[in-house]
Design a protein around this motif. Sequence first.
Motif, PDB file in Angstrom:
ATOM      1  N   ARG A  55       0.853  -1.194   0.000  1.00 12.55           N
ATOM      2  CA  ARG A  55       0.000   0.000   0.000  1.00 12.55           C
ATOM      3  C   ARG A  55       0.879   1.230   0.000  1.00 12.55           C
ATOM      4  N   TYR A  57       0.711   5.955  -0.489  1.00 11.22           N
ATOM      5  CA  TYR A  57       0.003   7.173  -0.847  1.00 11.22           C
ATOM      6  C   TYR A  57      -0.077   7.204  -2.368  1.00 11.22           C
ATOM      7  N   ASN A 165       0.156  -4.785  10.088  1.00 11.73           N
ATOM      8  CA  ASN A 165      -0.130  -3.978  11.278  1.00 11.73           C
ATOM      9  C   ASN A 165       1.146  -3.442  11.929  1.00 11.73           C
ATOM     10  N   LEU A 168       2.057  -0.482   9.705  1.00 13.62           N
ATOM     11  CA  LEU A 168       1.143   0.636   9.943  1.00 13.62           C
ATOM     12  C   LEU A 168       1.454   1.326  11.264  1.00 13.62           C
ATOM     13  N   GLN A 172       1.972   5.302  12.289  1.00 16.54           N
ATOM     14  CA  GLN A 172       1.131   5.877  13.337  1.00 16.54           C
ATOM     15  C   GLN A 172       1.960   6.452  14.486  1.00 16.54           C
ATOM     16  N   ASN A 177      -0.582   9.934   8.599  1.00 18.40           N
ATOM     17  CA  ASN A 177      -1.927   9.488   8.277  1.00 18.40           C
ATOM     18  C   ASN A 177      -1.908   8.190   7.470  1.00 18.40           C
ATOM     19  N   VAL A 178      -2.374   7.107   8.069  1.00 18.66           N
ATOM     20  CA  VAL A 178      -2.418   5.819   7.368  1.00 18.66           C
ATOM     21  C   VAL A 178      -3.724   5.636   6.595  1.00 18.66           C
ATOM     22  N   ASN A 179      -4.698   6.525   6.831  1.00 26.20           N
ATOM     23  CA  ASN A 179      -5.975   6.413   6.116  1.00 26.20           C
ATOM     24  C   ASN A 179      -5.842   6.768   4.644  1.00 26.20           C
ATOM     25  N   LYS A 180      -4.770   7.457   4.274  1.00 31.57           N
ATOM     26  CA  LYS A 180      -4.558   7.831   2.878  1.00 31.57           C
ATOM     27  C   LYS A 180      -3.764   6.776   2.106  1.00 31.57           C
ATOM     28  N   LYS A 182      -3.299   3.595   0.020  1.00 31.15           N
ATOM     29  CA  LYS A 182      -4.146   2.832  -0.904  1.00 31.15           C
ATOM     30  C   LYS A 182      -3.541   1.434  -1.065  1.00 31.15           C
TER      31      LYS A 182
END
Length: 191
Positions: A55, A57, A165, A168, A172, A177-180, A182
């Motif tokens: 994953r 950005y 994890n 990630l 964190q 920001n890990v929500n961005k 993909k």
Amino acid sequence: MSSSFGTKCLIFLFVAVGCYHSANAQVFTLAQCPTVQVISPFDADRYLGTWYNNRNYFAIFQAGLDCITANYAKNSDNITVTNTGFKIIKRTKQVALGSARVVEPGKLIVNFPGSPSSQTPNYLILDTDYDNYAVVWSCSNLGPVSLRFAWILTRAEVPTSTNVNKALAVFQSYAINVNKLKVTNHNNCPT
């Protein structure tokens, strides 16, 4: 200086940064780059080989691709970087050849032909266990904003959730920001 002039300068700055962002950078943030620590010591020989892009950005140079891998191979003075992906629609292979040089433990300069050449570290390895995952970061300050790249690379095409994890958690820990991020598709990849 009039407020009209100041407003025009601010608008120009945001337009210029926006154009730069669309051409090169991937996440545009109204904040400076966070202070991060890279892995040290760093064993470049153990980092060599194939990594799957788990994953990242959004990156314009990866747009429209899936099944993305990065292969690092040692040559005389540098490391050859071979990034491979497959176009989602046509399923044709796309390959980008570049070079990397370790300048400090965990800090590399990576360049690809046709992209602006960097003379400063632009590939920071925040963490890796060499066998399962690597956490890669790049960030450039541009006035009041920063332009950010982030990748989680894995040795397995389909990694365990435990390894993802762990990676990630590294981002964190720096409030990145890990929500961005993909997730890269690795289903039905051509061989």
